[in-house]
Structures are given as structure tokens and as C-alpha cells.
Design an enzyme around this catalytic site. Sequence first.
Site, PDB file in Angstrom:
ATOM      1  N   ALA A  23      15.599   8.680  17.437  1.00 23.92           N
ATOM      2  CA  ALA A  23      14.949   7.481  18.039  1.00 23.92           C
ATOM      3  C   ALA A  23      16.065   6.314  17.910  1.00 23.92           C
ATOM      4  CB  ALA A  23      13.769   7.190  17.593  1.00 23.92           C
ATOM      5  N   LYS A  65       6.848  11.963  24.420  1.00 27.67           N
ATOM      6  CA  LYS A  65       7.251  10.938  25.582  1.00 27.67           C
ATOM      7  C   LYS A  65       7.922  11.903  26.390  1.00 27.67           C
ATOM      8  CE  LYS A  65       6.302   6.446  24.534  1.00 27.67           C
ATOM      9  NZ  LYS A  65       7.133   5.118  24.806  1.00 27.67           N
ATOM     10  N   HIS A 121       2.426   6.862  15.567  1.00 30.58           N
ATOM     11  CA  HIS A 121       2.157   5.316  15.514  1.00 30.58           C
ATOM     12  C   HIS A 121       0.600   5.229  15.224  1.00 30.58           C
ATOM     13  CE1 HIS A 121       5.578   4.244  18.481  1.00 30.58           C
ATOM     14  NE2 HIS A 121       5.831   5.085  17.764  1.00 30.58           N
ATOM     15  N   LYS A 159       9.035  -8.402  15.406  1.00 34.60           N
ATOM     16  CA  LYS A 159       9.507  -7.805  16.423  1.00 34.60           C
ATOM     17  C   LYS A 159      10.254  -9.172  17.274  1.00 34.60           C
ATOM     18  CE  LYS A 159       7.527  -5.860  20.877  1.00 34.60           C
ATOM     19  NZ  LYS A 159       8.113  -4.679  20.852  1.00 34.60           N
ATOM     20  N   ARG A 162       9.808  -5.013  10.282  1.00 31.78           N
ATOM     21  CA  ARG A 162      10.846  -5.874  10.981  1.00 31.78           C
ATOM     22  C   ARG A 162       9.427  -6.773  11.771  1.00 31.78           C
ATOM     23  NH1 ARG A 162       7.965  -5.026  15.037  1.00 31.78           N
ATOM     24  NH2 ARG A 162       8.472  -3.644  16.754  1.00 31.78           N
ATOM     25  N   SER A 192      11.841  -8.959  22.764  1.00 33.12           N
ATOM     26  CA  SER A 192      11.176  -7.654  22.959  1.00 33.12           C
ATOM     27  C   SER A 192       9.589  -8.106  23.345  1.00 33.12           C
ATOM     28  CB  SER A 192      10.947  -6.690  21.790  1.00 33.12           C
ATOM     29  OG  SER A 192      12.271  -5.995  21.809  1.00 33.12           O
ATOM     30  N   ARG A 216       8.242   0.894   9.387  1.00 36.32           N
ATOM     31  CA  ARG A 216       8.592   2.250   9.836  1.00 36.32           C
ATOM     32  C   ARG A 216       8.659   3.028   8.603  1.00 36.32           C
ATOM     33  NH1 ARG A 216      13.225   2.030  13.763  1.00 36.32           N
ATOM     34  NH2 ARG A 216      11.477   1.654  15.214  1.00 36.32           N
ATOM     35  N   LYS A 252       0.697  -1.254   0.071  1.00 34.75           N
ATOM     36  CA  LYS A 252       0.154  -0.134  -0.082  1.00 34.75           C
ATOM     37  C   LYS A 252       0.809   1.218   0.048  1.00 34.75           C
ATOM     38  CE  LYS A 252      -4.217  -1.769   2.378  1.00 34.75           C
ATOM     39  NZ  LYS A 252      -4.972  -1.116   1.429  1.00 34.75           N
ATOM     40  N   GLU A 258       1.770  -2.329  13.332  1.00 34.70           N
ATOM     41  CA  GLU A 258       2.200  -0.981  13.788  1.00 34.70           C
ATOM     42  C   GLU A 258       2.756  -0.395  12.748  1.00 34.70           C
ATOM     43  OE1 GLU A 258       3.248   0.538  18.038  1.00 34.70           O
ATOM     44  OE2 GLU A 258       5.061   0.222  16.737  1.00 34.70           O
TER      45      GLU A 258
END
Length: 217
Positions: free
Chosen positions: A165, A126, A134, A59, A57, A63, A91, A34, A153
Site C-alpha cells: 500500500a 480493491k 478498515h 488527514k 495521522r 486529501s 494504522r 486502547k 478510521e
Amino acid sequence: MEVNGIPLGFPVSFMQIKEMTMLYSCAMREICTKLENLSQEFELKEARNPIQHINHRLKKTESIRNKMLQKGLPLEYEVMRDEITDIGGIRVICSYINDIYAIANMLKQQDDLLIVREKDYISNPKKNGYRSYHLIVAIPIFLSSEKQIIPVEIQMRTIAMDFWASLEHKIHYKFEGDVPENIKNELVECARMVSDLDIRMLKLNEEILAITRERGR
Ligand code: 0O2
């Protein structure tokens, strides 16, 4: 049982792991397609492509396990499947802040995507300075005899946010969460500079566009 070479730390059958890997890979592929379609359309019709690059990726098992423990969830396959929504992660790196919201709105309009959750850490960063947008979406995956709805995500950031980051992530792992106070403060300061830079670059681009339009008349 292992995913990506690391033991998951709770009982999962070989078939469950294989199935999970297949389903999340299919879901990530669908979303990446997409995004690539949008990217191709921008290349064809627009003066510039807001999508700089896309990566994905699965996860890491470590994690997944840590997240379940942090959330106080029982270490069970069904719980992992239902509660951990970022096993499949994509991402998208954009040039400017407004590109992020534009791409997010385009995805929100695609009627085969279910919007599960939206977290805007750009408007509400944050405490440590983390900024990113996100979008958790769920996409149907059509198998030979059933349909499965799989969450993915999508993290959207500018190049500068991504730079920050990735360094913060490295530091966090290096100090195993126990980051010295001076480094934490320096990271917050860098995040402020990154935010400032993003805003200035956006304004600069808008000025350039206005001048170009003016001269084109
Ligand atoms: P990894 O290695 O990327 O897998 P929720 O998912 O909503 O139940 P959570 O985990 O707080 O709860 O969600 P959030 O905040 O959306 O974070 C999900 C992912 O965003 C993280 O996954 C990171 O990839 C990224 N992220 C969130 N906060 C930070 C941060 O402060 N610094 C950096 N560098 N990345 C962050 P994981 O599981 O942490 O790691």
C-alpha cells in the site's frame, strides 16, 4: 485557513480548525491507548504480540478537500465534520491475517466504541489489488462541559499489505492518478504475491505452533 501548512480551500475559522485538530487528536489518542493496552496485555500473557506497530495521522487538508470534491460535497466545515470519517486515522500493523480479525473483534467488544462502518478489503480486495481491513469507530470525547462523538478510521494490515500500500500510494501520487497500464498490472500482480505470501506465512506459523504444542506434551 491552513491545517498542516496547506490551505483548506474553503472558509473555516481559526477556532474551528483549532477545535477540529484538538478533537481528532483526543479521539486518536483514546483509540491508540486502547490498542496499546491490548498490546501490553499480549506482552504479559501471550507467547507473542500480534500488534507489530501502531501509528496515527491527521488527514492532510489537500486529501480532505479532494475527497469532498470527489464525493460532490459542498465545501463547508459542518459537511466535512459530518461526512469525512477518516480525518483521524490509525494504522495497526499485524504479523498475520488472523491477527487483524482478532484485534478487530476485541475492539468491537469494547462498549464505549460505536462501530460506524467496517470495510473488509482483505476478503474483497480493491480492483487495483489494495488489501486492508478498515474499521470506522466513533468514540465519546468528554470536554469540560459537553461530550462530542468523534469518528476515527482504524486501518489494519499485515506488514506485507502495508509494504504494497505504501508503494502504491507513492506511485499514485507520483503519476497524479494517471498511472501507466504496465505499472498498474505489475501492482496487481505484486498484490497477488503479497496475498499468497500472507497465506503461506500464516500456515507456516500455524504449523510451527502445532509442532511446539506436540513437543510440549
Ligand atoms: P490518505 O492520504 O490516507 O488520507 P469513505 O471514507 O468510505 O467515504 P473511501 O475514501 O473510498 O470512502 O474509503 P476507503 O476506501 O476506506 O479509503 C480510505 C483510506 O484507505 C484512504 O485514504 C487510504 O489511506 C486507504 N486506501 C483506500 N484505498 C486505497 C488504495 O487503493 N491504495 C492505497 N495505497 N490506500 C488506499 P485517502 O483519502 O485515499 O488517502
